[in-house]
Design an enzyme around this catalytic site. Structure first.
Site, short mmCIF file in Angstrom:
data_model
loop_
_atom_site.label_atom_id
_atom_site.label_comp_id
_atom_site.label_asym_id
_atom_site.label_seq_id
_atom_site.Cartn_x
_atom_site.Cartn_y
_atom_site.Cartn_z
N LYS A 106 2.22 -1.62 4.64
CA LYS A 106 2.84 -0.42 4.07
C LYS A 106 3.90 0.14 5.01
O LYS A 106 4.97 0.56 4.56
CB LYS A 106 1.78 0.63 3.76
CG LYS A 106 0.96 0.25 2.53
CD LYS A 106 -0.10 1.26 2.21
CE LYS A 106 -0.85 0.85 0.94
NZ LYS A 106 -1.97 1.73 0.66
N LYS A 116 6.31 -10.74 -8.32
CA LYS A 116 5.17 -9.94 -8.78
C LYS A 116 5.65 -8.59 -9.32
O LYS A 116 6.46 -7.92 -8.67
CB LYS A 116 4.21 -9.70 -7.60
CG LYS A 116 3.05 -8.80 -7.96
CD LYS A 116 2.27 -8.27 -6.76
CE LYS A 116 1.69 -6.93 -7.14
NZ LYS A 116 0.64 -6.33 -6.53
N LYS A 134 5.63 -1.49 -8.78
CA LYS A 134 6.54 -0.33 -8.80
C LYS A 134 7.39 -0.28 -7.53
O LYS A 134 8.44 0.33 -7.53
CB LYS A 134 5.80 0.97 -9.05
CG LYS A 134 4.65 1.27 -8.13
CD LYS A 134 3.98 2.55 -8.59
CE LYS A 134 2.53 2.73 -8.23
NZ LYS A 134 1.66 1.65 -7.87
P1 ADP Z 1 1.92 -1.66 -7.69
O1 ADP Z 1 2.03 -3.04 -7.09
O2 ADP Z 1 2.83 -1.48 -8.86
O3 ADP Z 1 2.05 -0.57 -6.65
P2 ADP Z 1 -0.88 -1.05 -7.56
O4 ADP Z 1 -0.97 -1.67 -6.20
O5 ADP Z 1 -0.97 0.43 -7.69
O6 ADP Z 1 0.45 -1.57 -8.28
O7 ADP Z 1 -1.98 -1.74 -8.46
C1 ADP Z 1 -2.94 -1.09 -9.28
C2 ADP Z 1 -3.81 -2.14 -9.92
O8 ADP Z 1 -3.04 -3.01 -10.77
C3 ADP Z 1 -4.51 -3.08 -8.90
O9 ADP Z 1 -5.80 -3.38 -9.38
C4 ADP Z 1 -3.65 -4.32 -8.90
O10 ADP Z 1 -4.37 -5.46 -8.53
C5 ADP Z 1 -3.16 -4.39 -10.35
N1 ADP Z 1 -1.80 -4.98 -10.40
C6 ADP Z 1 -0.66 -4.44 -9.90
N2 ADP Z 1 0.41 -5.24 -10.11
C7 ADP Z 1 -0.07 -6.33 -10.76
C8 ADP Z 1 0.55 -7.54 -11.26
N3 ADP Z 1 1.86 -7.74 -11.15
N4 ADP Z 1 -0.23 -8.44 -11.86
C9 ADP Z 1 -1.57 -8.23 -12.00
N5 ADP Z 1 -2.21 -7.13 -11.55
C10 ADP Z 1 -1.48 -6.18 -10.93
#
Ligand code: ADP
Ligand code: TRP
Length: 322
Positions: free
Chosen positions: A111, A190, A193
């Site tokens: 991070k 991937k 956000k």
């Molecule tokens: P971001 O990567 O957008 O910040 P988060 O880390 O907040 O997303 O992820 C929240 C949930 O969604 C977690 O359980 C994560 O594993 C799932 N997730 C996030 N992005 C993906 C993706 N591209 N494909 C599958 N699962 C995802």
């Protein structure tokens, strides 16, 4: 019934990756598990400093979860700040947490490398997460692959505390869902956000279409046979519809047979998204206008969670000699 707990940070608009990777699973588990899902607002403070934006995001995530199909009659939905005993539990756990355990945690380094300001809160984030989990005595914690280490830390901290103070915490299992895979974003990386490549299923129809048309593809012509598995449009479709759905097989055949251009594949995805999320989109508009319903859901969720959390925290505090 097995008890399930999971949390989500309210740090931005939810996207199709979150839905296919996490939310869809919660929705499916509701009938067979005792569910607790919370909004990790204290955790969001490690990366967000705009109070108004945070307040708005917290509300939006609750609304979107319900719109996506989380049913408050079956799932306890609550905000982390409504169960403040978890911060006390985090302190109790931090006193049995060797510092090197945090030094080894990779998410802090990742991070900071991404530009999130370093803080002690960010550094000890996994201890608060362990408290969120252990406070509810769950059997299972469904999370994405990226959270595997945090669940390991949770289990280690629970064992350490139990070692010093007796059988206080249940040791939960992670439930990591691989079959959904990683949903790619419009640039093929991937969907996240943090990469500005997401598809928000609640977008208005026209901007949504524009966003989908932006998905990167190769330059094969309409008549060329195409490999669906290397195409981002198909991968997103498959993640939503499911690998075994007849629609997925039909789209795969159209790729392989040739005669379908990428524009048409994108059109198919656009229509599928509008159809798949039709109820969620409608429900979301209704919920936006019903503040008092959302408040009542959160109140009931916090009451149910606090019953367990107060009990577990009392148990831990007393065991530690306070
Ligand atoms: P971001 O990567 O957008 O910040 P988060 O880390 O907040 O997303 O992820 C929240 C949930 O969604 C977690 O359980 C994560 O594993 C799932 N997730 C996030 N992005 C993906 C993706 N591209 N494909 C599958 N699962 C995802
Ligand atoms: N760290 C998780 C994430 O970024 C969010 C989270 C906080 C969580 N506390 C939790 C997830 C407890 C599961 C259980 O996705």
């Amino acid at each position: 019934m097995k008890r399930v707990l999971s949390g989500i940070q309210p740090s931005g608009q939810l996207h199709i990756g979150n839905y296919a990777g996490a939310i869809q699973q919660f929705v499916r588990m509701q009938d067979t598990h005792e569910m607790y899902v919370f909004i990790a607002s204290y955790h969001a403070l490690t990366s967000m400093r705009d109070a108004d934006a945070l307040r708005a995001n917290i509300r939006q995530v609750v609304i979107d979860y319900i719109a996506f199909g989380l049913n408050p009659e079956k799932t306890n939905i609550y905000l982390q700040q409504d169960v403040p005993a978890v911060t006390e539990l985090a302190w109790l756990l931090s006193c049995v947490c060797p510092k090197h355990m945090m030094d080894k945690a990779t998410s802090y380094k990742d991070k900071v490398a991404k530009g999130i300001p370093s803080s002690v809160g960010l550094y000890t984030y996994p201890i608060l997460q362990a408290a969120d989990i252990l406070a509810v005595d769950p059997d299972l914690v469904p999370v994405g692959e990226d959270q595997r280490q945090h669940i390991e830390i949770t289990r280690d901290l629970a064992s350490k505390f139990n070692h010093y103070y007796g059988d206080i915490f249940k040791i939960p299992d992670a439930m990591i869902r691989r079959e959904a895979g990683v949903v790619p974003g419009v640039d093929g990386q991937k969907m996240s956000k943090s990469y500005d490549n997401t598809i928000d299923p609640f977008m208005d129809e026209k901007p949504l279409r524009k966003r989908i048309m932006k998905i990167k593809t190769d330059s094969l012509g309409i008549d060329d046979p195409k490999d669906p598995d290397t195409c981002t449009v198909y991968q997103i479709f498959r993640a939503l519809a499911g690998p075994d759905a007849p629609e997925t097989a039909a789209l795969s055949d159209r790729y392989k047979n040739g005669g379908m251009g990428y524009g048409e594949a994108k059109q198919t995805l656009h229509e599928y998204i509008l159809d798949h999320f039709a109820d969620a989109r409608k429900k979301r508009i209704e919920l936006m206008d019903d503040q008092s319903y959302v408040d009542s859901v959160l109140k009931a969720g916090a009451e149910a969670a606090n019953k367990i959390i107060t009990n577990v925290t009392d148990r831990a505090r007393t065991a530690a000699g306070l």
